[in-house]
Write a protein that holds these residues in place. Structure first.
Motif, PDB file in Angstrom:
ATOM      1  N   ARG A  16      40.976  84.050 -12.530  1.00 42.10           N
ATOM      2  CA  ARG A  16      40.771  82.631 -12.732  1.00 42.10           C
ATOM      3  C   ARG A  16      41.297  82.233 -14.102  1.00 42.10           C
ATOM      4  O   ARG A  16      41.247  83.026 -15.039  1.00 42.10           O
ATOM      5  CB  ARG A  16      39.272  82.273 -12.694  1.00 42.10           C
ATOM      6  N   GLN A  17      41.775  81.006 -14.214  1.00 43.86           N
ATOM      7  CA  GLN A  17      42.177  80.461 -15.510  1.00 43.86           C
ATOM      8  C   GLN A  17      41.663  79.031 -15.613  1.00 43.86           C
ATOM      9  O   GLN A  17      41.899  78.216 -14.721  1.00 43.86           O
ATOM     10  CB  GLN A  17      43.691  80.445 -15.703  1.00 43.86           C
ATOM     11  N   VAL A  18      40.954  78.749 -16.706  1.00 41.21           N
ATOM     12  CA  VAL A  18      40.518  77.384 -16.976  1.00 41.21           C
ATOM     13  C   VAL A  18      41.699  76.650 -17.598  1.00 41.21           C
ATOM     14  O   VAL A  18      42.291  77.122 -18.573  1.00 41.21           O
ATOM     15  CB  VAL A  18      39.299  77.368 -17.917  1.00 41.21           C
ATOM     16  N   THR A  19      42.074  75.517 -17.013  1.00 38.02           N
ATOM     17  CA  THR A  19      43.218  74.762 -17.536  1.00 38.02           C
ATOM     18  C   THR A  19      42.786  73.545 -18.344  1.00 38.02           C
ATOM     19  O   THR A  19      43.541  73.068 -19.184  1.00 38.02           O
ATOM     20  CB  THR A  19      44.157  74.319 -16.396  1.00 38.02           C
ATOM     21  N   MET A  23      33.982  75.757 -18.599  1.00 34.95           N
ATOM     22  CA  MET A  23      33.250  76.309 -17.466  1.00 34.95           C
ATOM     23  C   MET A  23      32.149  77.221 -17.992  1.00 34.95           C
ATOM     24  O   MET A  23      32.429  78.175 -18.711  1.00 34.95           O
ATOM     25  CB  MET A  23      34.185  77.131 -16.570  1.00 34.95           C
ATOM     26  N   TYR A  33      33.851  79.509 -20.676  1.00 34.52           N
ATOM     27  CA  TYR A  33      35.307  79.634 -20.730  1.00 34.52           C
ATOM     28  C   TYR A  33      35.918  78.303 -21.114  1.00 34.52           C
ATOM     29  O   TYR A  33      35.499  77.252 -20.641  1.00 34.52           O
ATOM     30  CB  TYR A  33      35.855  80.097 -19.374  1.00 34.52           C
ATOM     31  N   HIS A  59      40.162  74.536 -13.016  1.00 35.78           N
ATOM     32  CA  HIS A  59      40.577  75.933 -13.115  1.00 35.78           C
ATOM     33  C   HIS A  59      41.410  76.311 -11.901  1.00 35.78           C
ATOM     34  O   HIS A  59      41.323  75.688 -10.856  1.00 35.78           O
ATOM     35  CB  HIS A  59      39.388  76.875 -13.321  1.00 35.78           C
TER      36      HIS A  59
END
Length: 80
Positions: A16-19, A23, A33, A59
């Motif tokens: 997963r990546q928080v953009t 979070m 995050y 994300h």
């Protein structure tokens, strides 16, 4: 945009990546995050996700799913 996604797990693992936004991830320890953060989720562990801010959180999920999966990969936890 305060929101919560109840306790759940997934059909498979993934990255997963928080953009944008923040979070709050409870697995069972709490981690926050921020934009640009990546993390790995095994898929088979129950967790919850919160956005405790007024800023939208976005994300991206990359999941490794069974080839025969027919439906959503998110599995809500049912407590008895």
């Amino acid at each position: 945009m305060k929101a919560a996604l109840g306790e759940h797990n997934h059909e498979g693992p993934g990255i997963r990546q928080v953009t944008s936004g923040y979070m709050t991830y409870v697995l069972p320890d709490k981690t926050v995050y921020a934009p640009g953060d990546f993390f790995f989720e095994s898929g088979d562990i129950n967790h919850t996700v919160f956005n405790k801010t007024d800023t939208p959180m976005v994300h991206v999920l990359f999941e490794i799913l069974p080839v025969n999966l027919n439906g959503p990969s998110l599995i809500p936890v049912r407590h008895h």
